[in-house]
Design a protein around this motif. Sequence first.
Motif, mmCIF file in Angstrom:
data_model
loop_
_atom_site.group_PDB
_atom_site.id
_atom_site.type_symbol
_atom_site.label_atom_id
_atom_site.label_comp_id
_atom_site.label_asym_id
_atom_site.label_seq_id
_atom_site.Cartn_x
_atom_site.Cartn_y
_atom_site.Cartn_z
ATOM 1 N N ALA A 66 -4.494 -13.469 2.089
ATOM 2 C CA ALA A 66 -4.227 -13.289 0.663
ATOM 3 C C ALA A 66 -5.464 -12.754 -0.057
ATOM 4 O O ALA A 66 -5.361 -11.852 -0.900
ATOM 5 C CB ALA A 66 -3.783 -14.609 0.034
ATOM 6 N N GLN A 67 -6.635 -13.287 0.301
ATOM 7 C CA GLN A 67 -7.875 -12.817 -0.331
ATOM 8 C C GLN A 67 -8.174 -11.376 0.082
ATOM 9 O O GLN A 67 -8.576 -10.548 -0.751
ATOM 10 C CB GLN A 67 -9.047 -13.729 0.028
ATOM 11 N N LEU A 68 -7.979 -11.060 1.357
ATOM 12 C CA LEU A 68 -8.237 -9.692 1.815
ATOM 13 C C LEU A 68 -7.275 -8.706 1.167
ATOM 14 O O LEU A 68 -7.657 -7.582 0.819
ATOM 15 C CB LEU A 68 -8.143 -9.628 3.342
ATOM 16 N N ASP A 69 -6.027 -9.120 0.973
ATOM 17 C CA ASP A 69 -5.064 -8.260 0.270
ATOM 18 C C ASP A 69 -5.516 -8.048 -1.172
ATOM 19 O O ASP A 69 -5.389 -6.940 -1.714
ATOM 20 C CB ASP A 69 -3.665 -8.872 0.302
ATOM 21 N N TRP A 70 -6.035 -9.116 -1.795
ATOM 22 C CA TRP A 70 -6.542 -8.994 -3.167
ATOM 23 C C TRP A 70 -7.692 -7.989 -3.207
ATOM 24 O O TRP A 70 -7.752 -7.148 -4.113
ATOM 25 C CB TRP A 70 -7.001 -10.356 -3.679
ATOM 26 N N VAL A 71 -8.592 -8.060 -2.223
ATOM 27 C CA VAL A 71 -9.720 -7.123 -2.174
ATOM 28 C C VAL A 71 -9.206 -5.689 -2.045
ATOM 29 O O VAL A 71 -9.699 -4.771 -2.723
ATOM 30 C CB VAL A 71 -10.667 -7.474 -1.007
ATOM 31 N N ARG A 72 -8.220 -5.486 -1.207
ATOM 32 C CA ARG A 72 -7.656 -4.132 -1.039
ATOM 33 C C ARG A 72 -7.024 -3.632 -2.340
ATOM 34 O O ARG A 72 -7.125 -2.442 -2.670
ATOM 35 C CB ARG A 72 -6.638 -4.122 0.096
ATOM 36 N N ARG A 73 -6.396 -4.524 -3.072
ATOM 37 C CA ARG A 73 -5.816 -4.124 -4.360
ATOM 38 C C ARG A 73 -6.909 -3.750 -5.354
ATOM 39 O O ARG A 73 -6.739 -2.809 -6.147
ATOM 40 C CB ARG A 73 -4.934 -5.241 -4.931
ATOM 41 N N GLN A 74 -8.026 -4.468 -5.312
ATOM 42 C CA GLN A 74 -9.147 -4.118 -6.187
ATOM 43 C C GLN A 74 -9.664 -2.725 -5.848
ATOM 44 O O GLN A 74 -10.012 -1.947 -6.729
ATOM 45 C CB GLN A 74 -10.274 -5.149 -6.076
#
Length: 199
Positions: free
Chosen positions: A91-99
């Motif tokens: 979930a955190q890595l997906d958030w980073v990719r969205r950023q």
Amino acid sequence: MADDRKNIGILLFADVEELDAVGPWEVLSFWTQNYPQDGFDVLTFSHDGDPVRCAKGLTVAAQYSYADAPALDTLIYPGGRGTRPHLTDDAQLDWVRRQRQAVPLMTSVCTGSLVYAAAGLLAHRPATTYWDSLGQLTELDATIEVRPDDRYVDDGDVITSSGVSAGIDMALHLVDRLAGLERARQVRRGIQYDPQPPV
């Protein structure tokens, strides 16, 4: 913060290394508060907006959460042992990719770059991290051109920096890049950053 101002966001999370976040904050807050005409603001945010306990016990209050933070022009991802769980947190890595899709300039301090590597942001790019984690950077992505001797590496829309105090250098470089060399020198003088280690 006015809508026409540009926002620099410093991420906070449990076990973040204190100086990784507070060093850049000192540089950038001095700049934005003393030279508001440059059009930038700096803010802190955490996942839920709650205070975080840092790696060495300092508790820091975040101003925003992921949900209510204003749109960012620059993201600073600090390091510290708190980054370790992020490396396998989908979930955190997906958030980073969205950023990466939304934020024009992604920056990191210390092992924050490991999270970027785990998210795939550093593929085929030059980068650096904390000296004792350089090998892990390669393990996460063998295509990364590791720069072990650089305090920071500016690769256009991604900037990584090495350990702890290097985040201050990276933040001064940000001021230089965003507002010019003279402004960066004014900020450096203002915070009396003139390292002369006694040992």
